[in-house]
Scaffold this motif. Structure first.
Motif, PDB file in Angstrom:
ATOM      1  N   GLN A  80      59.272  41.890 -83.016  1.00  0.00           N
ATOM      2  CA  GLN A  80      60.411  41.027 -83.309  1.00  0.00           C
ATOM      3  C   GLN A  80      61.699  41.800 -83.590  1.00  0.00           C
ATOM      4  O   GLN A  80      62.688  41.223 -84.012  1.00  0.00           O
ATOM      5  CB  GLN A  80      60.088  40.085 -84.471  1.00  0.00           C
ATOM      6  CG  GLN A  80      59.087  39.010 -84.081  1.00  0.00           C
ATOM      7  CD  GLN A  80      59.154  37.809 -84.993  1.00  0.00           C
ATOM      8  OE1 GLN A  80      59.616  36.732 -84.614  1.00  0.00           O
ATOM      9  NE2 GLN A  80      58.682  37.979 -86.213  1.00  0.00           N
ATOM     10  N   ILE A  81      61.679  43.094 -83.359  1.00  0.00           N
ATOM     11  CA  ILE A  81      62.929  43.857 -83.405  1.00  0.00           C
ATOM     12  C   ILE A  81      63.775  43.479 -82.194  1.00  0.00           C
ATOM     13  O   ILE A  81      63.288  43.427 -81.065  1.00  0.00           O
ATOM     14  CB  ILE A  81      62.658  45.374 -83.398  1.00  0.00           C
ATOM     15  CG1 ILE A  81      62.031  45.824 -84.724  1.00  0.00           C
ATOM     16  CG2 ILE A  81      63.942  46.149 -83.151  1.00  0.00           C
ATOM     17  CD1 ILE A  81      61.602  47.281 -84.723  1.00  0.00           C
ATOM     18  N   ARG A  82      65.034  43.209 -82.429  1.00  0.00           N
ATOM     19  CA  ARG A  82      65.997  43.000 -81.357  1.00  0.00           C
ATOM     20  C   ARG A  82      67.054  44.100 -81.490  1.00  0.00           C
ATOM     21  O   ARG A  82      67.666  44.244 -82.544  1.00  0.00           O
ATOM     22  CB  ARG A  82      66.644  41.616 -81.447  1.00  0.00           C
ATOM     23  CG  ARG A  82      65.669  40.469 -81.257  1.00  0.00           C
ATOM     24  CD  ARG A  82      65.103  40.455 -79.848  1.00  0.00           C
ATOM     25  NE  ARG A  82      64.235  39.314 -79.602  1.00  0.00           N
ATOM     26  CZ  ARG A  82      62.908  39.321 -79.765  1.00  0.00           C
ATOM     27  NH1 ARG A  82      62.316  40.437 -80.214  1.00  0.00           N
ATOM     28  NH2 ARG A  82      62.185  38.268 -79.500  1.00  0.00           N
ATOM     29  N   TYR A  83      67.261  44.838 -80.418  1.00  0.00           N
ATOM     30  CA  TYR A  83      68.167  45.990 -80.465  1.00  0.00           C
ATOM     31  C   TYR A  83      69.311  45.801 -79.496  1.00  0.00           C
ATOM     32  O   TYR A  83      69.115  45.432 -78.329  1.00  0.00           O
ATOM     33  CB  TYR A  83      67.408  47.270 -80.124  1.00  0.00           C
ATOM     34  CG  TYR A  83      68.309  48.455 -79.857  1.00  0.00           C
ATOM     35  CD1 TYR A  83      69.072  49.009 -80.873  1.00  0.00           C
ATOM     36  CD2 TYR A  83      68.421  48.999 -78.583  1.00  0.00           C
ATOM     37  CE1 TYR A  83      69.915  50.087 -80.633  1.00  0.00           C
ATOM     38  CE2 TYR A  83      69.251  50.074 -78.328  1.00  0.00           C
ATOM     39  CZ  TYR A  83      70.000  50.614 -79.361  1.00  0.00           C
ATOM     40  OH  TYR A  83      70.834  51.665 -79.114  1.00  0.00           O
ATOM     41  N   LEU A  84      70.532  46.048 -79.996  1.00  0.00           N
ATOM     42  CA  LEU A  84      71.722  46.028 -79.150  1.00  0.00           C
ATOM     43  C   LEU A  84      72.479  47.325 -79.380  1.00  0.00           C
ATOM     44  O   LEU A  84      72.933  47.612 -80.491  1.00  0.00           O
ATOM     45  CB  LEU A  84      72.609  44.824 -79.494  1.00  0.00           C
ATOM     46  CG  LEU A  84      73.864  44.642 -78.642  1.00  0.00           C
ATOM     47  CD1 LEU A  84      73.491  44.387 -77.184  1.00  0.00           C
ATOM     48  CD2 LEU A  84      74.715  43.489 -79.168  1.00  0.00           C
ATOM     49  N   THR A 112      73.018  38.300 -72.025  1.00  0.00           N
ATOM     50  CA  THR A 112      73.810  37.444 -72.914  1.00  0.00           C
ATOM     51  C   THR A 112      74.144  36.115 -72.249  1.00  0.00           C
ATOM     52  O   THR A 112      74.003  35.043 -72.857  1.00  0.00           O
ATOM     53  CB  THR A 112      75.112  38.154 -73.329  1.00  0.00           C
ATOM     54  OG1 THR A 112      74.787  39.344 -74.042  1.00  0.00           O
ATOM     55  CG2 THR A 112      75.963  37.258 -74.198  1.00  0.00           C
ATOM     56  N   ALA A 113      74.602  36.159 -71.022  1.00  0.00           N
ATOM     57  CA  ALA A 113      74.963  34.923 -70.320  1.00  0.00           C
ATOM     58  C   ALA A 113      73.752  34.019 -70.153  1.00  0.00           C
ATOM     59  O   ALA A 113      73.856  32.795 -70.280  1.00  0.00           O
ATOM     60  CB  ALA A 113      75.581  35.245 -68.965  1.00  0.00           C
ATOM     61  N   LEU A 155      77.247  38.424 -81.327  1.00  0.00           N
ATOM     62  CA  LEU A 155      77.182  37.076 -81.885  1.00  0.00           C
ATOM     63  C   LEU A 155      75.996  36.303 -81.311  1.00  0.00           C
ATOM     64  O   LEU A 155      75.326  35.559 -82.041  1.00  0.00           O
ATOM     65  CB  LEU A 155      78.487  36.332 -81.586  1.00  0.00           C
ATOM     66  CG  LEU A 155      79.778  36.998 -82.082  1.00  0.00           C
ATOM     67  CD1 LEU A 155      80.989  36.143 -81.722  1.00  0.00           C
ATOM     68  CD2 LEU A 155      79.728  37.254 -83.571  1.00  0.00           C
ATOM     69  N   ALA A 156      75.733  36.491 -80.033  1.00  0.00           N
ATOM     70  CA  ALA A 156      74.634  35.750 -79.398  1.00  0.00           C
ATOM     71  C   ALA A 156      73.287  36.168 -79.962  1.00  0.00           C
ATOM     72  O   ALA A 156      72.425  35.324 -80.233  1.00  0.00           O
ATOM     73  CB  ALA A 156      74.677  35.956 -77.885  1.00  0.00           C
ATOM     74  N   VAL A 157      73.058  37.465 -80.149  1.00  0.00           N
ATOM     75  CA  VAL A 157      71.755  37.908 -80.638  1.00  0.00           C
ATOM     76  C   VAL A 157      71.526  37.444 -82.068  1.00  0.00           C
ATOM     77  O   VAL A 157      70.381  37.206 -82.479  1.00  0.00           O
ATOM     78  CB  VAL A 157      71.616  39.446 -80.521  1.00  0.00           C
ATOM     79  CG1 VAL A 157      72.451  40.175 -81.561  1.00  0.00           C
ATOM     80  CG2 VAL A 157      70.157  39.860 -80.625  1.00  0.00           C
ATOM     81  N   ALA A 158      72.592  37.271 -82.845  1.00  0.00           N
ATOM     82  CA  ALA A 158      72.448  36.808 -84.225  1.00  0.00           C
ATOM     83  C   ALA A 158      71.812  35.421 -84.284  1.00  0.00           C
ATOM     84  O   ALA A 158      71.105  35.092 -85.239  1.00  0.00           O
ATOM     85  CB  ALA A 158      73.809  36.795 -84.919  1.00  0.00           C
TER      86      ALA A 158
END
Length: 428
Positions: A196-200, A228-229, A301-304
């Motif tokens: 569940q780690i999301r990395y940007l 993102t899109a 913002l989207a990943v949040a």
């Protein structure tokens, strides 16, 4: 949520000591000081648990589908000049809001090299509450299993080797008897925490002028924000209770940053083709035509809002190309979204504006110092050193390193002094 991290002999880190992690953790410091290495340790474990080969001990390069970083070889990960034993280790504690199964636990693994120079687990320790399970490498690749400090008699051999760094083999689980399900549940909880780690990362793709929608929601936004899109289109177009959640969340923060009024997913004349449109001051602009700061903050913002609840979101330099006010608002984003959605943010940043706003939020009582951990990373004799910033309830830092953000008060004093001297000379 990860609550503690510790590295030894990992890249530039001889020993981080126990690093306490909060719902929001900021990592500050000079370039090439070791901040990214802290982040990469967790990403290395994530790409290992996602490896298709369950017998792998550590996936340094990952595969095409799961690679987050190419770590090179054991030698490039091991601290230069590390003495015997030539091993590095990664350890963490975690807590999960689990109705069933394991809700908290610890992971610690030491890695070394085999005679064939491949990476192998030398000592794996999994703990939950007052139980500890170990798999220890002995001679010729044989592993022994221990429970609560007691080695199981007659349990030794290569078929007891751990899998993907976090799991005991089926042979080991079988020999553990009634403890077998316990260690399986513990391994599963660790796996889920890592998955569940999301990395940007800091290098993000600029948006295109239009997109084809695949009528599905992507599982991850991508380390460069490439999807993102897709995330935004799925949010706007897929029916469900959470329809519009991501788009509305992004619009809210674009407005608070004062860079746009809202974001819209807009269908073009061609079937299944869409564009991302930014509305501001009554004007409508394709996202590829707006400033680069707006374009590059969209993935942040989207990943949040797209990351599942309970996720850990790791961000590197989210402030890139944003003006000072927008950088400040990022601190509010992390605090509010962490509280509202139960996600954790671990953020590597150079932004003074983000840091100062976090101090203000602490002073206002909107976040407790323990829930907004801040660290300064610096070099000390060729090795990295961690400094936990001592922040009080008023947001004041008692041990801030000199000169990192410059000397704002000193600059003001110097400007006043020069102005006074010039006026004095002009009056002579």
């Amino acid at each position: 949520m990860f609550t503690r991290l510790r590295l030894t002999n990992f890249k530039v880190w001889r020993d981080t000591g126990d690093v306490a992690l909060g719902p929001v953790t900021l990592l500050l410091g000079t370039n090439s000081s070791g901040k990214s290495s802290l982040i990469q340790s967790l990403l290395l474990l994530k790409q290992t648990v996602l490896a298709p080969d369950r017998s792998v001990h550590l996936s340094l390069s990952g595969d095409e589908a799961t690679a987050l970083f190419d770590f090179g070889s054991f030698e490039t990960v091991l601290l230069q000049g590390a003495g015997a034993p030539r091993q590095f280790s990664i350890a963490f504690d975690f807590e999960r809001a689990a109705a069933t199964g394991v809700s908290r636990g610890s992971f610690e693994c030491h890695y070394g090299q085999t005679a064939a120079r491949s990476v192998a687990v030398h000592d794996l320790r999994l703990s939950t509450d007052d139980r500890q399970f170990r798999a220890v490498r002995r001679e010729k690749g044989a592993y022994a299993i221990a429970v609560d400090g007691k080695t199981l008699p007659g349990v030794r051999g290569p078929h007891y080797a751990p899998e993907r760094s976090i799991a005991f083999s089926a042979h080991a689980v079988s020999r553990l008897g009634h403890d077998g399900p316990v260690v399986e549940d513990l391994s599963l909880a660790i796996r889920r925490e890592l998955e569940q780690i999301r990395y940007l990362g800091p290098l993000r793709r600029r948006p295109q002028r239009d997109y084809a929608w695949q009528k599905a929601a992507p599982g991850d936004i991508g380390s460069d924000g490439a999807r993102t899109a897709d995330v935004l289109m799925a949010s706007a177009l897929l029916k469900g209770n959470d329809q519009g959640q991501v788009v509305n969340g992004v619009s809210k923060w674009l407005q608070r940053m004062k860079v746009a009024d809202r974001l819209e997913v807009r269908q073009l004349g061609r079937a299944s083709r869409y564009e991302l449109v930014v509305h501001r001051d009554g004007l409508m602009t394709n996202v590829s035509d707006v400033g680069i700061g707006v374009a590059l903050v969209l993935p942040v913002l989207a990943v949040a809002y797209a990351a599942p609840q309970g996720s850990t979101i790791i961000l590197e330099e989210p402030e890139i190309h944003l003006h000072p006010l927008a950088q400040s608002v990022l601190a509010e984003l992390f605090v509010e979204v962490s509280r509202e959605r139960g996600v954790q943010f671990i953020v590597e940043t150079h932004s003074e504006h983000l840091f100062r706003r976090m101090q203000t939020l602490i002073a206002r009582g909107e976040v407790a110092p323990d829930d907004a951990r801040m660290y300064f990373v610096e070099h000390d004799g060729g090795n990295a050193r961690m400094r936990a910033l001592a922040v009080d309830e008023f947001g004041r830092v008692g041990n801030w390193p000199d000169g990192f953000f410059g000397d704002a008060l000193g600059e003001t004093r110097e400007q006043a002094r020069l102005m006074f001297e010039r006026r004095k000379r002009g009056g002579e």
